[in-house]
Design a protein around this motif. Structure first.
Motif, PDB file in Angstrom:
ATOM      1  N   PHE A 164       0.813  -1.212   0.000  1.00  0.00           N
ATOM      2  CA  PHE A 164       0.000   0.000   0.000  1.00  0.00           C
ATOM      3  C   PHE A 164       0.847   1.263   0.000  1.00  0.00           C
ATOM      4  O   PHE A 164       0.355   2.343  -0.343  1.00  0.00           O
ATOM      5  CB  PHE A 164      -0.930   0.007   1.217  1.00  0.00           C
ATOM      6  N   LYS A 165       2.123   1.147   0.376  1.00  0.00           N
ATOM      7  CA  LYS A 165       3.002   2.315   0.379  1.00  0.00           C
ATOM      8  C   LYS A 165       3.231   2.862  -1.027  1.00  0.00           C
ATOM      9  O   LYS A 165       3.696   3.990  -1.181  1.00  0.00           O
ATOM     10  CB  LYS A 165       4.344   1.961   1.023  1.00  0.00           C
ATOM     11  N   ILE A 166       2.903   2.063  -2.046  1.00  0.00           N
ATOM     12  CA  ILE A 166       3.063   2.537  -3.420  1.00  0.00           C
ATOM     13  C   ILE A 166       2.126   3.703  -3.710  1.00  0.00           C
ATOM     14  O   ILE A 166       2.374   4.517  -4.612  1.00  0.00           O
ATOM     15  CB  ILE A 166       2.845   1.379  -4.424  1.00  0.00           C
ATOM     16  N   PHE A 167       1.042   3.820  -2.923  1.00  0.00           N
ATOM     17  CA  PHE A 167       0.117   4.933  -3.111  1.00  0.00           C
ATOM     18  C   PHE A 167       0.735   6.255  -2.692  1.00  0.00           C
ATOM     19  O   PHE A 167       0.188   7.320  -2.986  1.00  0.00           O
ATOM     20  CB  PHE A 167      -1.174   4.686  -2.334  1.00  0.00           C
ATOM     21  N   LEU A 168       1.881   6.205  -1.996  1.00  0.00           N
ATOM     22  CA  LEU A 168       2.599   7.437  -1.676  1.00  0.00           C
ATOM     23  C   LEU A 168       3.100   8.131  -2.938  1.00  0.00           C
ATOM     24  O   LEU A 168       3.285   9.351  -2.948  1.00  0.00           O
ATOM     25  CB  LEU A 168       3.772   7.134  -0.749  1.00  0.00           C
ATOM     26  N   VAL A 169       3.318   7.336  -3.989  1.00  0.00           N
ATOM     27  CA  VAL A 169       3.779   7.926  -5.254  1.00  0.00           C
ATOM     28  C   VAL A 169       2.717   8.857  -5.822  1.00  0.00           C
ATOM     29  O   VAL A 169       3.032   9.887  -6.444  1.00  0.00           O
ATOM     30  CB  VAL A 169       4.123   6.804  -6.259  1.00  0.00           C
ATOM     31  N   ALA A 170       1.446   8.504  -5.608  1.00  0.00           N
ATOM     32  CA  ALA A 170       0.363   9.352  -6.123  1.00  0.00           C
ATOM     33  C   ALA A 170       0.387  10.734  -5.485  1.00  0.00           C
ATOM     34  O   ALA A 170      -0.067  11.713  -6.100  1.00  0.00           O
ATOM     35  CB  ALA A 170      -0.988   8.683  -5.876  1.00  0.00           C
ATOM     36  N   MET A 171       0.933  10.841  -4.276  1.00  0.00           N
ATOM     37  CA  MET A 171       0.999  12.129  -3.595  1.00  0.00           C
ATOM     38  C   MET A 171       2.059  13.045  -4.205  1.00  0.00           C
ATOM     39  O   MET A 171       2.117  14.230  -3.859  1.00  0.00           O
ATOM     40  CB  MET A 171       1.264  11.912  -2.111  1.00  0.00           C
ATOM     41  N   MET A 172       2.895  12.502  -5.090  1.00  0.00           N
ATOM     42  CA  MET A 172       3.841  13.338  -5.824  1.00  0.00           C
ATOM     43  C   MET A 172       3.164  14.019  -6.996  1.00  0.00           C
ATOM     44  O   MET A 172       3.633  15.051  -7.484  1.00  0.00           O
ATOM     45  CB  MET A 172       5.011  12.486  -6.324  1.00  0.00           C
ATOM     46  N   SER A 178      -1.737  15.454   4.320  1.00  0.00           N
ATOM     47  CA  SER A 178      -0.798  14.505   4.909  1.00  0.00           C
ATOM     48  C   SER A 178      -1.499  13.461   5.778  1.00  0.00           C
ATOM     49  O   SER A 178      -0.907  12.424   6.099  1.00  0.00           O
ATOM     50  CB  SER A 178       0.243  15.250   5.745  1.00  0.00           C
ATOM     51  N   SER A 179      -2.761  13.712   6.140  1.00  0.00           N
ATOM     52  CA  SER A 179      -3.513  12.735   6.931  1.00  0.00           C
ATOM     53  C   SER A 179      -3.785  11.459   6.139  1.00  0.00           C
ATOM     54  O   SER A 179      -4.094  10.420   6.738  1.00  0.00           O
ATOM     55  CB  SER A 179      -4.841  13.340   7.403  1.00  0.00           C
ATOM     56  N   VAL A 180      -3.672  11.522   4.802  1.00  0.00           N
ATOM     57  CA  VAL A 180      -3.848  10.325   3.985  1.00  0.00           C
ATOM     58  C   VAL A 180      -2.795   9.271   4.343  1.00  0.00           C
ATOM     59  O   VAL A 180      -3.036   8.067   4.216  1.00  0.00           O
ATOM     60  CB  VAL A 180      -3.777  10.692   2.480  1.00  0.00           C
ATOM     61  N   ILE A 181      -1.625   9.728   4.806  1.00  0.00           N
ATOM     62  CA  ILE A 181      -0.563   8.795   5.189  1.00  0.00           C
ATOM     63  C   ILE A 181      -1.026   7.890   6.330  1.00  0.00           C
ATOM     64  O   ILE A 181      -0.667   6.707   6.383  1.00  0.00           O
ATOM     65  CB  ILE A 181       0.707   9.563   5.579  1.00  0.00           C
ATOM     66  N   VAL A 182      -1.833   8.428   7.236  1.00  0.00           N
ATOM     67  CA  VAL A 182      -2.364   7.613   8.337  1.00  0.00           C
ATOM     68  C   VAL A 182      -3.228   6.484   7.788  1.00  0.00           C
ATOM     69  O   VAL A 182      -3.150   5.341   8.255  1.00  0.00           O
ATOM     70  CB  VAL A 182      -3.175   8.489   9.310  1.00  0.00           C
ATOM     71  N   ILE A 183      -4.039   6.780   6.777  1.00  0.00           N
ATOM     72  CA  ILE A 183      -4.884   5.757   6.153  1.00  0.00           C
ATOM     73  C   ILE A 183      -4.022   4.694   5.484  1.00  0.00           C
ATOM     74  O   ILE A 183      -4.283   3.490   5.597  1.00  0.00           O
ATOM     75  CB  ILE A 183      -5.846   6.401   5.141  1.00  0.00           C
ATOM     76  N   ILE A 184      -2.960   5.134   4.791  1.00  0.00           N
ATOM     77  CA  ILE A 184      -2.056   4.189   4.134  1.00  0.00           C
ATOM     78  C   ILE A 184      -1.371   3.299   5.165  1.00  0.00           C
ATOM     79  O   ILE A 184      -1.235   2.077   4.972  1.00  0.00           O
ATOM     80  CB  ILE A 184      -1.019   4.945   3.285  1.00  0.00           C
ATOM     81  N   LEU A 186      -2.539   2.460   8.111  1.00  0.00           N
ATOM     82  CA  LEU A 186      -3.529   1.523   8.644  1.00  0.00           C
ATOM     83  C   LEU A 186      -3.761   0.362   7.687  1.00  0.00           C
ATOM     84  O   LEU A 186      -3.904  -0.792   8.109  1.00  0.00           O
ATOM     85  CB  LEU A 186      -4.846   2.256   8.922  1.00  0.00           C
ATOM     86  N   PHE A 187      -3.794   0.660   6.384  1.00  0.00           N
ATOM     87  CA  PHE A 187      -3.930  -0.400   5.386  1.00  0.00           C
ATOM     88  C   PHE A 187      -2.714  -1.327   5.421  1.00  0.00           C
ATOM     89  O   PHE A 187      -2.851  -2.554   5.299  1.00  0.00           O
ATOM     90  CB  PHE A 187      -4.100   0.194   3.994  1.00  0.00           C
ATOM     91  N   CYS A 188      -1.524  -0.745   5.582  1.00  0.00           N
ATOM     92  CA  CYS A 188      -0.310  -1.571   5.665  1.00  0.00           C
ATOM     93  C   CYS A 188      -0.349  -2.451   6.906  1.00  0.00           C
ATOM     94  O   CYS A 188       0.041  -3.629   6.850  1.00  0.00           O
ATOM     95  CB  CYS A 188       0.927  -0.677   5.693  1.00  0.00           C
ATOM     96  N   LEU A 189      -0.816  -1.910   8.026  1.00  0.00           N
ATOM     97  CA  LEU A 189      -0.914  -2.691   9.256  1.00  0.00           C
ATOM     98  C   LEU A 189      -1.852  -3.883   9.074  1.00  0.00           C
ATOM     99  O   LEU A 189      -1.516  -5.016   9.444  1.00  0.00           O
ATOM    100  CB  LEU A 189      -1.399  -1.801  10.402  1.00  0.00           C
ATOM    101  N   SER A 190      -3.022  -3.626   8.495  1.00  0.00           N
ATOM    102  CA  SER A 190      -3.976  -4.723   8.298  1.00  0.00           C
ATOM    103  C   SER A 190      -3.461  -5.735   7.284  1.00  0.00           C
ATOM    104  O   SER A 190      -3.641  -6.953   7.456  1.00  0.00           O
ATOM    105  CB  SER A 190      -5.327  -4.163   7.839  1.00  0.00           C
ATOM    106  N   SER A 191      -2.779  -5.263   6.245  1.00  0.00           N
ATOM    107  CA  SER A 191      -2.214  -6.175   5.259  1.00  0.00           C
ATOM    108  C   SER A 191      -1.093  -7.023   5.856  1.00  0.00           C
ATOM    109  O   SER A 191      -0.995  -8.221   5.594  1.00  0.00           O
ATOM    110  CB  SER A 191      -1.687  -5.380   4.059  1.00  0.00           C
ATOM    111  N   ASN A 192      -0.243  -6.389   6.694  1.00  0.00           N
ATOM    112  CA  ASN A 192       0.811  -7.142   7.401  1.00  0.00           C
ATOM    113  C   ASN A 192       0.210  -8.225   8.289  1.00  0.00           C
ATOM    114  O   ASN A 192       0.735  -9.341   8.359  1.00  0.00           O
ATOM    115  CB  ASN A 192       1.649  -6.201   8.252  1.00  0.00           C
TER     116      ASN A 192
END
Length: 248
Positions: A164-172, A178-184, A186-192
């Motif tokens: 899910f960290k790949i969605f950080l590229v979209a922020m470029m 920056s609160s979207v990072i918290v959502i990303i 949380l998705f990484c935590l659940s995926s892990n």
């Protein structure tokens, strides 16, 4: 990692028989009598959607039947994933700093040094504490010893399930708060947690708590380091400025 049936998780000898190029027959699991891995004949987008939906069978296909120590160069893949993972982490830190208004064209040298030290501390020491806490929680909750082989497997599933960290590229490209990072995160935590459950065949609650403690310790450590770095930098620059004024 052996081949696994994506339905029940039991080991299977082979996933398909190939009679000729493009002509294969999917094998059935001897335990549940279902097709061992139906994703072999599916489009990649179906797998991606099922991964986003956190379906355990999609994770079994990816972690056991695609990324397999018998068929892939594990060490090379691990190093590549580690570099990509750290780059995403550094980009996340820079996004957070820009959200605080600390980056800009008129940024001072002291601010640049502060941001660089913050990124290094977050990426290196923060992730070191994350992995250390993760391995300790694995030992406590799952009562297993962390061998080199098991440690490599755990590192691999953490990096892969953090896709899910790949969605950080979209922020470029697009401007997101920056609160979207918290959502990303949380998705990484659940995926892990889902990937850990697939690998260990343990309960979901143990996997969630293991990942939660690792993320919590990482957050606390990075916040403490940021406060310490800011205090030391302010003290250092005040000493430099005072000595410069005295010499002048």
């Amino acid at each position: 990692m052996d081949y696994k049936c994506i339905q029940c998780g039991c080991s299977v000898k082979t996933l398909y028989l190939q009679y000729s190029p493009g002509n294969i027959r999917l094998m059935k699991c001897e335990n549940c009598r279902a097709v061992a891995d139906e994703y072999i004949e599916c489009e990649i987008m179906i797998l991606v959607i099922d991964l986003i939906l956190h379906k355990p069978k999609a994770y079994r296909h990816l972690l056991h039947n695609v990324i397999n120590q018998k068929t892939m160069k594990f060490q090379g893949l691990l190093w590549k994933l580690a570099i990509v993972f750290l780059l995403f982490e550094a980009h996340r830190c820079l996004i957070l700093e820009s959200g605080k208004g600390k980056t800009g064209s008129l940024m001072s040298f002291s601010s640049l040094v502060s941001i660089c030290l913050k990124v290094l501390a977050d990426v290196l020491f923060g992730n070191f504490m994350f992995l250390l806490t993760f391995f300790i929680m694995i030992k406590i909750f799952f009562h297993v010893s962390i061998t080199i082989s098991r440690g490599i497997d755990l590192l691999l599933i953490l990096m892969i399930s953090s896709y899910f960290k790949i969605f950080l590229v979209a922020m470029m490209v697009w401007e997101f708060p920056s609160s979207v990072i918290v959502i990303i995160e949380l998705f990484c935590l659940s995926s892990n947690a889902v990937a850990l459950k697939v690998m260990t065949e343990s309960t979901m609650s143990r996997c969630v708590w293991t990942c939660f403690f690792a993320y919590a310790i990482k957050f606390l450590v990075t916040q403490i380091l940021e406060l310490m770095l800011l205090g030391q930098l302010r003290q250092g620059w005040s000493q430099i400025s005072s000595s410069f004024l005295k010499s002048a």
